[in-house]
Design a protein around this motif. Sequence first.
Motif, PDB file in Angstrom:
ATOM      1  N   SER A  59       0.820  -1.218   0.000  1.00 10.05           N
ATOM      2  CA  SER A  59       0.000   0.000   0.000  1.00 10.05           C
ATOM      3  C   SER A  59       0.850   1.263   0.000  1.00 10.05           C
ATOM      4  O   SER A  59       0.416   2.308  -0.503  1.00 10.05           O
ATOM      5  N   PHE A  60       2.049   1.191   0.570  1.00 10.27           N
ATOM      6  CA  PHE A  60       2.938   2.354   0.562  1.00 10.27           C
ATOM      7  C   PHE A  60       3.181   2.803  -0.878  1.00 10.27           C
ATOM      8  O   PHE A  60       3.159   4.001  -1.186  1.00 10.27           O
ATOM      9  N   ILE A  61       3.434   1.824  -1.759  1.00 10.16           N
ATOM     10  CA  ILE A  61       3.743   2.107  -3.156  1.00 10.16           C
ATOM     11  C   ILE A  61       2.532   2.674  -3.870  1.00 10.16           C
ATOM     12  O   ILE A  61       2.617   3.668  -4.602  1.00 10.16           O
ATOM     13  N   TRP A  62       1.377   2.078  -3.674  1.00  9.28           N
ATOM     14  CA  TRP A  62       0.168   2.519  -4.375  1.00  9.28           C
ATOM     15  C   TRP A  62      -0.238   3.932  -3.967  1.00  9.28           C
ATOM     16  O   TRP A  62      -0.595   4.752  -4.825  1.00  9.28           O
ATOM     17  N   ILE A  63      -0.177   4.227  -2.686  1.00 10.64           N
ATOM     18  CA  ILE A  63      -0.583   5.562  -2.230  1.00 10.64           C
ATOM     19  C   ILE A  63       0.475   6.599  -2.597  1.00 10.64           C
ATOM     20  O   ILE A  63       0.144   7.749  -2.916  1.00 10.64           O
ATOM     21  N   THR A  64       1.739   6.210  -2.600  1.00  9.09           N
ATOM     22  CA  THR A  64       2.796   7.118  -3.055  1.00  9.09           C
ATOM     23  C   THR A  64       2.572   7.495  -4.510  1.00  9.09           C
ATOM     24  O   THR A  64       2.729   8.662  -4.903  1.00  9.09           O
ATOM     25  N   CYS A  65       2.185   6.528  -5.326  1.00 10.15           N
ATOM     26  CA  CYS A  65       1.875   6.793  -6.741  1.00 10.15           C
ATOM     27  C   CYS A  65       0.739   7.795  -6.848  1.00 10.15           C
ATOM     28  O   CYS A  65       0.805   8.733  -7.651  1.00 10.15           O
ATOM     29  N   PHE A  66      -0.288   7.618  -6.053  1.00 10.49           N
ATOM     30  CA  PHE A  66      -1.427   8.542  -6.057  1.00 10.49           C
ATOM     31  C   PHE A  66      -0.988   9.954  -5.696  1.00 10.49           C
ATOM     32  O   PHE A  66      -1.373  10.934  -6.362  1.00 10.49           O
ATOM     33  N   LEU A  67      -0.179  10.101  -4.654  1.00  7.11           N
ATOM     34  CA  LEU A  67       0.237  11.430  -4.211  1.00  7.11           C
ATOM     35  C   LEU A  67       1.140  12.134  -5.229  1.00  7.11           C
ATOM     36  O   LEU A  67       1.099  13.354  -5.365  1.00  7.11           O
ATOM     37  N   ILE A  68       1.932  11.351  -5.970  1.00 11.31           N
ATOM     38  CA  ILE A  68       2.845  11.950  -6.950  1.00 11.31           C
ATOM     39  C   ILE A  68       2.138  12.222  -8.285  1.00 11.31           C
ATOM     40  O   ILE A  68       2.236  13.313  -8.837  1.00 11.31           O
ATOM     41  N   PHE A  69       1.426  11.212  -8.787  1.00 14.48           N
ATOM     42  CA  PHE A  69       0.917  11.273 -10.166  1.00 14.48           C
ATOM     43  C   PHE A  69      -0.565  11.609 -10.280  1.00 14.48           C
ATOM     44  O   PHE A  69      -1.046  11.872 -11.375  1.00 14.48           O
ATOM     45  N   GLY A  70      -1.300  11.552  -9.175  1.00 22.55           N
ATOM     46  CA  GLY A  70      -2.688  11.959  -9.236  1.00 22.55           C
ATOM     47  C   GLY A  70      -3.697  10.832  -9.181  1.00 22.55           C
ATOM     48  O   GLY A  70      -3.359   9.654  -9.027  1.00 22.55           O
ATOM     49  N   VAL A  71      -4.948  11.224  -9.330  1.00 21.32           N
ATOM     50  CA  VAL A  71      -6.090  10.335  -9.121  1.00 21.32           C
ATOM     51  C   VAL A  71      -6.077   9.143 -10.066  1.00 21.32           C
ATOM     52  O   VAL A  71      -6.105   7.979  -9.645  1.00 21.32           O
ATOM     53  N   ARG A  72      -6.059   9.395 -11.363  1.00 21.98           N
ATOM     54  CA  ARG A  72      -6.143   8.302 -12.330  1.00 21.98           C
ATOM     55  C   ARG A  72      -4.969   7.346 -12.195  1.00 21.98           C
ATOM     56  O   ARG A  72      -5.144   6.126 -12.271  1.00 21.98           O
ATOM     57  N   SER A  73      -3.800   7.901 -11.970  1.00 19.95           N
ATOM     58  CA  SER A  73      -2.613   7.075 -11.835  1.00 19.95           C
ATOM     59  C   SER A  73      -2.677   6.220 -10.578  1.00 19.95           C
ATOM     60  O   SER A  73      -2.312   5.040 -10.598  1.00 19.95           O
ATOM     61  N   GLY A  74      -3.139   6.797  -9.477  1.00 21.72           N
ATOM     62  CA  GLY A  74      -3.238   6.048  -8.230  1.00 21.72           C
ATOM     63  C   GLY A  74      -4.202   4.889  -8.331  1.00 21.72           C
ATOM     64  O   GLY A  74      -3.928   3.780  -7.865  1.00 21.72           O
ATOM     65  N   LEU A  75      -5.361   5.131  -8.949  1.00 16.71           N
ATOM     66  CA  LEU A  75      -6.355   4.070  -9.122  1.00 16.71           C
ATOM     67  C   LEU A  75      -5.835   2.971 -10.050  1.00 16.71           C
ATOM     68  O   LEU A  75      -5.984   1.779  -9.765  1.00 16.71           O
ATOM     69  N   LEU A  76      -5.227   3.387 -11.168  1.00 16.32           N
ATOM     70  CA  LEU A  76      -4.717   2.415 -12.126  1.00 16.32           C
ATOM     71  C   LEU A  76      -3.553   1.619 -11.541  1.00 16.32           C
ATOM     72  O   LEU A  76      -3.452   0.403 -11.743  1.00 16.32           O
ATOM     73  N   CYS A  77      -2.683   2.285 -10.803  1.00 13.15           N
ATOM     74  CA  CYS A  77      -1.549   1.616 -10.165  1.00 13.15           C
ATOM     75  C   CYS A  77      -2.040   0.524  -9.217  1.00 13.15           C
ATOM     76  O   CYS A  77      -1.508  -0.595  -9.207  1.00 13.15           O
TER      77      CYS A  77
END
Length: 221
Positions: A59-77
């Motif tokens: 989950s650290f990785i997925w939420i980090t992706c969301f915070l850096i790249f945004g909504v669509r990226s976080g959901l897709l990641c």
Amino acid sequence: MSEIKPGEKEVVRSTSSQILIELSGAAIFGALSTILSVFTAPYLPRVPGMPIAILDPVSFIWITCFLIFGVRSGLLCSFIGMVTLMLADLANAPWGPLMKFAATISLIIVPILLLKLYKKEEGIRKSQVIKVPKKYIIHGTLGTGLRILVTLVLNIILALTVYAPFIAFVNLEFLGHPEITGLTAVMIGFPLINAWQSVFDLAIPYLIVYGTKIDERFEIW
């Protein structure tokens, strides 16, 4: 937004470039989460009496992706990570990755919804709204509540169906009450564990992204 210095020009990304960046971020972080899980899962400490890790870095990785790249990226990641985890561990799929996906998405979807309630100010990016500690704590608390509700319902369904033959072995040993077993243990133990995990799932990505000012370097959303 970063200050534009004399002699510099503000660069505005095209929609296609923005989408490409978001997709790339989702793919890279989704793959990274799977690699991390494969190498760490066998060594993660487990909650005594419960079939769940004390902490899971996915989950650290997925939420980090969301915070850096945004909504669509976080959901897709998160979705990519869930699918690749299922493929990487066919013996235990799909329930483990599905539960991790449900837990993490609950933490992501609340700030997504709340961001729509804020009045957009000129020059203020959405990531900077989330960055405010007070708002992040509020989002995180509400997201944790949703996570507890969603995962509890899913765990009860699994306990009564797929894992019905093993439910008697689940107990509250980690709380000092091994005599409490079965569905009662699930209904008490899993919400506590999910609340515990949420603290780290939210705090560590926040420190990684905002503590190191990665968001200010990339300014993606």
